[in-house]
Scaffold this motif. Structure first.
Motif, PDB file in Angstrom:
ATOM      1  N   TRP A 112       0.835  -1.203   0.000  1.00 35.16           N
ATOM      2  CA  TRP A 112       0.000   0.000   0.000  1.00 35.16           C
ATOM      3  C   TRP A 112       0.871   1.255   0.000  1.00 35.16           C
ATOM      4  N   LEU A 113       1.882   1.263   0.866  1.00 36.38           N
ATOM      5  CA  LEU A 113       2.783   2.422   0.925  1.00 36.38           C
ATOM      6  C   LEU A 113       3.573   2.578  -0.377  1.00 36.38           C
ATOM      7  N   SER A 114       3.981   1.464  -0.965  1.00 34.74           N
ATOM      8  CA  SER A 114       4.691   1.529  -2.250  1.00 34.74           C
ATOM      9  C   SER A 114       3.766   2.049  -3.345  1.00 34.74           C
ATOM     10  N   GLY A 115       2.489   1.719  -3.228  1.00 40.88           N
ATOM     11  CA  GLY A 115       1.519   2.227  -4.197  1.00 40.88           C
ATOM     12  C   GLY A 115       1.389   3.733  -4.133  1.00 40.88           C
ATOM     13  N   THR A 116       1.382   4.279  -2.911  1.00 39.35           N
ATOM     14  CA  THR A 116       1.312   5.745  -2.811  1.00 39.35           C
ATOM     15  C   THR A 116       2.576   6.374  -3.390  1.00 39.35           C
ATOM     16  N   ARG A 117       3.704   5.682  -3.206  1.00 41.04           N
ATOM     17  CA  ARG A 117       4.952   6.186  -3.792  1.00 41.04           C
ATOM     18  C   ARG A 117       4.895   6.114  -5.319  1.00 41.04           C
ATOM     19  N   PHE A 118       4.331   5.028  -5.847  1.00 42.10           N
ATOM     20  CA  PHE A 118       4.232   4.861  -7.296  1.00 42.10           C
ATOM     21  C   PHE A 118       3.412   5.982  -7.923  1.00 42.10           C
ATOM     22  N   VAL A 119       2.327   6.382  -7.259  1.00 43.62           N
ATOM     23  CA  VAL A 119       1.506   7.478  -7.788  1.00 43.62           C
ATOM     24  C   VAL A 119       2.339   8.752  -7.896  1.00 43.62           C
ATOM     25  N   GLY A 120       3.223   8.973  -6.921  1.00 45.55           N
ATOM     26  CA  GLY A 120       4.036  10.193  -6.919  1.00 45.55           C
ATOM     27  C   GLY A 120       5.199  10.188  -7.883  1.00 45.55           C
ATOM     28  N   ASP A 121       5.799   8.990  -8.141  1.00 50.10           N
ATOM     29  CA  ASP A 121       6.996   8.997  -9.001  1.00 50.10           C
ATOM     30  C   ASP A 121       7.017   7.935 -10.107  1.00 50.10           C
ATOM     31  N   SER A 122       6.009   7.092 -10.183  1.00 48.93           N
ATOM     32  CA  SER A 122       5.922   6.037 -11.215  1.00 48.93           C
ATOM     33  C   SER A 122       7.190   5.199 -11.333  1.00 48.93           C
ATOM     34  N   SER A 123       7.875   4.977 -10.210  1.00 51.74           N
ATOM     35  CA  SER A 123       9.141   4.244 -10.269  1.00 51.74           C
ATOM     36  C   SER A 123       8.932   2.744 -10.414  1.00 51.74           C
ATOM     37  N   ASN A 124       9.851   2.128 -11.144  1.00 53.67           N
ATOM     38  CA  ASN A 124       9.837   0.680 -11.304  1.00 53.67           C
ATOM     39  C   ASN A 124      10.051  -0.015  -9.957  1.00 53.67           C
ATOM     40  N   GLU A 125      10.871   0.586  -9.099  1.00 51.10           N
ATOM     41  CA  GLU A 125      11.153   0.006  -7.789  1.00 51.10           C
ATOM     42  C   GLU A 125       9.873  -0.113  -6.961  1.00 51.10           C
ATOM     43  N   ALA A 126       9.064   0.931  -6.940  1.00 54.40           N
ATOM     44  CA  ALA A 126       7.805   0.898  -6.188  1.00 54.40           C
ATOM     45  C   ALA A 126       6.875  -0.164  -6.755  1.00 54.40           C
ATOM     46  N   SER A 127       6.834  -0.298  -8.064  1.00 56.67           N
ATOM     47  CA  SER A 127       6.006  -1.305  -8.706  1.00 56.67           C
ATOM     48  C   SER A 127       6.472  -2.716  -8.337  1.00 56.67           C
ATOM     49  N   LEU A 128       7.774  -2.931  -8.360  1.00 56.41           N
ATOM     50  CA  LEU A 128       8.325  -4.243  -7.996  1.00 56.41           C
ATOM     51  C   LEU A 128       8.029  -4.576  -6.537  1.00 56.41           C
ATOM     52  N   ILE A 129       8.176  -3.613  -5.654  1.00 56.83           N
ATOM     53  CA  ILE A 129       7.898  -3.844  -4.232  1.00 56.83           C
ATOM     54  C   ILE A 129       6.426  -4.218  -4.039  1.00 56.83           C
ATOM     55  N   MET A 130       5.530  -3.538  -4.744  1.00 57.88           N
ATOM     56  CA  MET A 130       4.108  -3.890  -4.647  1.00 57.88           C
ATOM     57  C   MET A 130       3.884  -5.339  -5.066  1.00 57.88           C
ATOM     58  N   ALA A 131       4.470  -5.738  -6.188  1.00 55.28           N
ATOM     59  CA  ALA A 131       4.270  -7.097  -6.702  1.00 55.28           C
ATOM     60  C   ALA A 131       4.846  -8.146  -5.752  1.00 55.28           C
ATOM     61  N   LEU A 132       6.054  -7.911  -5.248  1.00 58.81           N
ATOM     62  CA  LEU A 132       6.677  -8.886  -4.345  1.00 58.81           C
ATOM     63  C   LEU A 132       5.947  -8.965  -3.012  1.00 58.81           C
ATOM     64  N   ALA A 133       5.526  -7.835  -2.490  1.00 59.90           N
ATOM     65  CA  ALA A 133       4.782  -7.825  -1.232  1.00 59.90           C
ATOM     66  C   ALA A 133       3.444  -8.547  -1.403  1.00 59.90           C
ATOM     67  N   THR A 134       2.817  -8.380  -2.552  1.00 61.16           N
ATOM     68  CA  THR A 134       1.578  -9.091  -2.846  1.00 61.16           C
ATOM     69  C   THR A 134       1.813 -10.598  -2.847  1.00 61.16           C
ATOM     70  N   ALA A 135       2.916 -11.028  -3.451  1.00 60.44           N
ATOM     71  CA  ALA A 135       3.243 -12.458  -3.475  1.00 60.44           C
ATOM     72  C   ALA A 135       3.438 -13.004  -2.062  1.00 60.44           C
ATOM     73  N   VAL A 136       4.130 -12.258  -1.216  1.00 63.66           N
ATOM     74  CA  VAL A 136       4.343 -12.683   0.173  1.00 63.66           C
ATOM     75  C   VAL A 136       3.000 -12.821   0.893  1.00 63.66           C
ATOM     76  N   ALA A 137       2.113 -11.854   0.726  1.00 60.14           N
ATOM     77  CA  ALA A 137       0.808 -11.900   1.378  1.00 60.14           C
ATOM     78  C   ALA A 137      -0.019 -13.088   0.881  1.00 60.14           C
ATOM     79  N   ILE A 138       0.023 -13.358  -0.420  1.00 58.49           N
ATOM     80  CA  ILE A 138      -0.710 -14.508  -0.965  1.00 58.49           C
ATOM     81  C   ILE A 138      -0.196 -15.804  -0.348  1.00 58.49           C
ATOM     82  N   VAL A 139       1.106 -15.957  -0.250  1.00 59.69           N
ATOM     83  CA  VAL A 139       1.687 -17.171   0.345  1.00 59.69           C
ATOM     84  C   VAL A 139       1.253 -17.311   1.804  1.00 59.69           C
TER      85      VAL A 139
END
Length: 159
Positions: A112-139
């Motif tokens: 969620w926090l990475s998503g707010t960062r992504f809105v502000g800077d559209s960084s690939n890093e924020a997008s990757l963190i969102m995806a990896l954190a989502t994977a951890v939560a699913i597991v």
């Protein structure tokens, strides 16, 4: 006159926690798909550049493309779902369940926090963190779905 027997809090709690976890997995998969759509096809408004935290969330919900608005709202619902799961696990007093639901909630919060960062800077890093954190939560939530079982009743030996 019939007698109503109270159900065991532990049994209701495990069932409730498993239902909570199933809802979280469904929302996380939906969230992942929405995130991919936003990342690949949505254009974030230029006015969102540089916004942080609450301002970025507000912009995502009110000014963003529909996919981004849905993504932000589902992410917020996931925070509530994660808190609910952690409370349920805490009421069960299961150390492993508390740990797994705590890790899942932290992963959702990080996304969620990475998503707010992504809105502000559209960084690939924020997008990757969102995806990896989502994977951890699913597991984590899948582990609860497949690993959490009803407590076994103990029978007295009659001694």
């Amino acid at each position: 006159m019939s007698t109503i027997r109270p159900t065991s809090n532990k049994r209701t709690g495990i069932g409730g926690l498993r239902a909570n976890s199933l809802a979280a997995v469904v929302m996380l998969v939906t969230e992942f798909a929405l995130g991919a759509i936003v990342n690949l096809y949505a254009t974030l408004p230029a006015s969102d550049a540089g916004k942080t935290f609450i301002a970025a969330f507000g912009a995502a919900v009110t000014d963003g493309p529909v996919a981004l608005t849905l993504h932000a709202l589902v992410g917020t619902l996931l925070l509530i779902t994660g808190i609910s799961a952690l409370v349920r696990a805490s009421l069960l007093r299961g150390g492993a369940l508390i740990t797994v639901t705590g890790v899942a909630l932290l992963a959702v919060l990080l996304a969620w926090l990475s998503g707010t960062r992504f809105v502000g800077d559209s960084s690939n890093e924020a997008s990757l963190i969102m995806a990896l954190a989502t994977a951890v939560a699913i597991v984590c939530y899948a582990a609860i779905l497949f690993g959490a079982t009803e407590p076994r009743e103990r029978h007295s030996t009659g001694e």
